[in-house]
Design an enzyme around this catalytic site. Structure first.
Site, PDB file in Angstrom:
ATOM      1  N   ASN A   9       0.875  -1.173   0.000  1.00 29.61           N
ATOM      2  CA  ASN A   9       0.000   0.000   0.000  1.00 29.61           C
ATOM      3  C   ASN A   9       0.911   1.222   0.000  1.00 29.61           C
ATOM      4  O   ASN A   9       1.492   1.557   1.021  1.00 29.61           O
ATOM      5  CB  ASN A   9      -0.892  -0.035   1.255  1.00 29.61           C
ATOM      6  CG  ASN A   9      -1.732   1.229   1.387  1.00 29.61           C
ATOM      7  OD1 ASN A   9      -1.797   2.043   0.465  1.00 29.61           O
ATOM      8  ND2 ASN A   9      -2.376   1.384   2.533  1.00 29.61           N
ATOM      9  N   TRP A  10       1.013   1.832  -1.162  1.00 29.78           N
ATOM     10  CA  TRP A  10       1.951   2.970  -1.283  1.00 29.78           C
ATOM     11  C   TRP A  10       1.413   4.236  -0.619  1.00 29.78           C
ATOM     12  O   TRP A  10       2.122   5.216  -0.492  1.00 29.78           O
ATOM     13  CB  TRP A  10       2.251   3.248  -2.763  1.00 29.78           C
ATOM     14  CG  TRP A  10       3.201   2.265  -3.379  1.00 29.78           C
ATOM     15  CD1 TRP A  10       3.897   1.277  -2.731  1.00 29.78           C
ATOM     16  CD2 TRP A  10       3.585   2.180  -4.765  1.00 29.78           C
ATOM     17  NE1 TRP A  10       4.681   0.589  -3.619  1.00 29.78           N
ATOM     18  CE2 TRP A  10       4.509   1.120  -4.874  1.00 29.78           C
ATOM     19  CE3 TRP A  10       3.227   2.884  -5.911  1.00 29.78           C
ATOM     20  CZ2 TRP A  10       5.088   0.753  -6.086  1.00 29.78           C
ATOM     21  CZ3 TRP A  10       3.799   2.522  -7.126  1.00 29.78           C
ATOM     22  CH2 TRP A  10       4.725   1.469  -7.210  1.00 29.78           C
ATOM     23  N   LYS A  11       0.147   4.225  -0.243  1.00 25.07           N
ATOM     24  CA  LYS A  11      -0.476   5.418   0.360  1.00 25.07           C
ATOM     25  C   LYS A  11      -0.228   6.623  -0.557  1.00 25.07           C
ATOM     26  O   LYS A  11      -0.229   6.469  -1.776  1.00 25.07           O
ATOM     27  CB  LYS A  11       0.031   5.613   1.789  1.00 25.07           C
ATOM     28  CG  LYS A  11      -0.142   4.335   2.625  1.00 25.07           C
ATOM     29  CD  LYS A  11       0.084   4.505   4.093  1.00 25.07           C
ATOM     30  CE  LYS A  11      -0.122   3.175   4.802  1.00 25.07           C
ATOM     31  NZ  LYS A  11       0.005   3.262   6.246  1.00 25.07           N
ATOM     32  N   HIS A  95      -9.497   1.339   4.980  1.00 20.56           N
ATOM     33  CA  HIS A  95      -8.217   1.465   5.681  1.00 20.56           C
ATOM     34  C   HIS A  95      -8.419   2.389   6.887  1.00 20.56           C
ATOM     35  O   HIS A  95      -9.185   3.350   6.822  1.00 20.56           O
ATOM     36  CB  HIS A  95      -7.150   2.037   4.734  1.00 20.56           C
ATOM     37  CG  HIS A  95      -5.781   1.951   5.307  1.00 20.56           C
ATOM     38  ND1 HIS A  95      -5.313   2.845   6.249  1.00 20.56           N
ATOM     39  CD2 HIS A  95      -4.781   1.049   5.115  1.00 20.56           C
ATOM     40  CE1 HIS A  95      -4.081   2.509   6.590  1.00 20.56           C
ATOM     41  NE2 HIS A  95      -3.737   1.423   5.925  1.00 20.56           N
ATOM     42  N   GLU A  97      -6.734   4.733   8.016  1.00 16.57           N
ATOM     43  CA  GLU A  97      -6.484   6.154   7.735  1.00 16.57           C
ATOM     44  C   GLU A  97      -7.709   6.791   7.077  1.00 16.57           C
ATOM     45  O   GLU A  97      -8.009   7.958   7.290  1.00 16.57           O
ATOM     46  CB  GLU A  97      -5.223   6.295   6.860  1.00 16.57           C
ATOM     47  CG  GLU A  97      -3.965   6.042   7.682  1.00 16.57           C
ATOM     48  CD  GLU A  97      -2.800   5.454   6.900  1.00 16.57           C
ATOM     49  OE1 GLU A  97      -2.792   5.511   5.666  1.00 16.57           O
ATOM     50  OE2 GLU A  97      -1.884   4.924   7.554  1.00 16.57           O
ATOM     51  N   GLU A 167      -5.225  -4.873  10.630  1.00 13.88           N
ATOM     52  CA  GLU A 167      -4.171  -3.884  10.868  1.00 13.88           C
ATOM     53  C   GLU A 167      -4.443  -3.146  12.174  1.00 13.88           C
ATOM     54  O   GLU A 167      -5.244  -2.193  12.200  1.00 13.88           O
ATOM     55  CB  GLU A 167      -4.137  -2.867   9.724  1.00 13.88           C
ATOM     56  CG  GLU A 167      -3.868  -3.464   8.368  1.00 13.88           C
ATOM     57  CD  GLU A 167      -3.307  -2.417   7.392  1.00 13.88           C
ATOM     58  OE1 GLU A 167      -2.256  -2.696   6.814  1.00 13.88           O
ATOM     59  OE2 GLU A 167      -3.903  -1.340   7.238  1.00 13.88           O
ATOM     60  N   GLY A 173       2.839   2.187  10.829  1.00  9.53           N
ATOM     61  CA  GLY A 173       3.809   3.267  10.659  1.00  9.53           C
ATOM     62  C   GLY A 173       4.545   3.645  11.922  1.00  9.53           C
ATOM     63  O   GLY A 173       5.202   4.679  11.984  1.00  9.53           O
ATOM     64  N   SER A 213       3.713  -2.254  10.253  1.00  9.97           N
ATOM     65  CA  SER A 213       5.171  -2.361  10.413  1.00  9.97           C
ATOM     66  C   SER A 213       5.725  -3.724   9.993  1.00  9.97           C
ATOM     67  O   SER A 213       6.675  -4.229  10.606  1.00  9.97           O
ATOM     68  CB  SER A 213       5.585  -2.016  11.844  1.00  9.97           C
ATOM     69  OG  SER A 213       5.189  -0.694  12.156  1.00  9.97           O
ATOM     70  N   GLY A 234       2.885  -1.029   4.224  1.00  7.02           N
ATOM     71  CA  GLY A 234       3.055   0.370   3.845  1.00  7.02           C
ATOM     72  C   GLY A 234       4.526   0.666   3.571  1.00  7.02           C
ATOM     73  O   GLY A 234       5.047   0.410   2.480  1.00  7.02           O
ATOM     74  N   GLY A 235       5.219   1.199   4.575  1.00  6.37           N
ATOM     75  CA  GLY A 235       6.589   1.697   4.417  1.00  6.37           C
ATOM     76  C   GLY A 235       7.531   0.751   3.687  1.00  6.37           C
ATOM     77  O   GLY A 235       8.246   1.160   2.761  1.00  6.37           O
TER      78      GLY A 235
HETATM   79  P1  13P Z   1       3.214   0.287   7.614  1.00  7.01           P
HETATM   80  O1  13P Z   1       3.663  -0.997   6.977  1.00  7.01           O
HETATM   81  O2  13P Z   1       3.974   1.482   7.111  1.00  7.01           O
HETATM   82  O3  13P Z   1       3.161   0.180   9.110  1.00  7.01           O
HETATM   83  O4  13P Z   1       1.704   0.550   7.125  1.00  7.01           O
HETATM   84  C1  13P Z   1       0.772  -0.476   7.274  1.00  7.01           C
HETATM   85  C2  13P Z   1      -0.433  -0.118   6.506  1.00  7.01           C
HETATM   86  O5  13P Z   1      -1.176   0.766   6.888  1.00  7.01           O
HETATM   87  C3  13P Z   1      -0.699  -0.845   5.264  1.00  7.01           C
HETATM   88  O6  13P Z   1      -1.978  -0.589   4.793  1.00  7.01           O
END
Ligand code: 13P
Length: 253
Positions: A9-11, A95, A97, A167, A173, A213, A234-235
């Site tokens: 997920n590149w956000k 998600h 967020e 999640e 993050g 993470s 994500g990251g």
């Molecule tokens: P991180 O891997 O950066 O913690 O993000 C997780 C996430 O929200 C994937 O959708």
């Protein structure tokens, strides 16, 4: 046997050209699509370039959100029909967020999940508790409520194709991963809820990812757990090397 699914997920990261270049660089190095489903979820405006760069390679493209209507007066929104038209296959729904910053509710998550199936998109439905909820022992009941609300009204065949991403919000993050036992306990609970609410067949078919993470150093342990079938990342999905390592771990799980 459930096939592992690793999704990046590149956000709101990368410019469109960088995203396409990323895919062109990694596409020959991706493991066989028989062993793992690899998905990259990019920002809306990157998606046509990403689907083009991914064409004929074992990587599917996903969106990070969508509206539930096919078309209409919804300024700024993107419909499931538009995503399918540009060869998108997956869509992340609900998600945390989006729930936190954009008023996504259990009800809109359910509408979007149903809309995804109307357009042959595979939904990755996100659920997960806050730190406060975890500390007051509400994790199971809260996540159970989110899962049931998201899936309401789906038929048996659709249910089997849903991907659920557990999640925990406190692990996103933050560098704080849930221990593999903590993550698996919730994923196993989700599977039990699917069994009690629908059927054993559904509970055995649904793939449940862990997210929060995830990185090359911890993915193997997570994927070794009984009820974790993949990761939503994500990251660590933003760098080619680490993303390839994550996908490789999925292929070997
Ligand atoms: P991180 O891997 O950066 O913690 O993000 C997780 C996430 O929200 C994937 O959708």
């Amino acid at each position: 046997m459930r096939k592992p699914i690793i999704a990046g997920n590149w956000k709101m990261n990368k410019l469109a050209g960088e995203g396409a270049r990323f895919l062109m660089d990694i596409r020959e190095k991706l493991p066989d699509g028989e062993r793992v489903d690899t998905v990259v979820c990019g920002p809306f405006i990157h998606l046509p370039l990403l689907t083009e760069a991914a064409r004929d390679f074992p990587v599917a493209i996903g969106a990070q959100n969508m509206h539930y209507e096919d078309s209409g007066a919804y300024t700024g929104e993107v419909s499931p029909e538009m995503l399918k038209d540009i060869l998108v296959d997956y869509v992340i729904i609900g998600h945390s967020e989006r729930r936190e910053y954009f008023n996504e509710t259990d009800e809109s998550v359910n509408q979007k999940t149903k809309a995804a199936f109307n357009h042959d998109l595979t939904p990755i439905v996100c659920v997960g508790e806050t730190l406060e909820q975890r500390e007051s022992n509400e994790t199971f009941t809260f996540v159970e409520k989110q899962v049931k609300a998201a899936l309401e009204g789906l038929n048996e065949e659709q249910l089997k194709q849903v991907v659920i991403a557990y999640e925990p919000i406190w692990a996103i993050g933050t560098g704080k991963t849930a221990t593999s036992e903590e993550a698996n306990d919730v994923c196993a609970h989700i599977r039990q809820v699917l069994k009690d609410t629908y059927s054993e067949e559904v509970s055995e078919a649904v793939r449940i990812q862990y997210g929060g993470s995830v990185k090359p150093a911890n993915i193997e342990e997570l994927l070794n757990m009984s009820d974790i079938d993949g990761a939503l990342v994500g990251g660590a999905s933003l760098e080619q090397d680490s993303f390839l390592k994550l996908v490789e771990a999925g292929a070997n799980a």
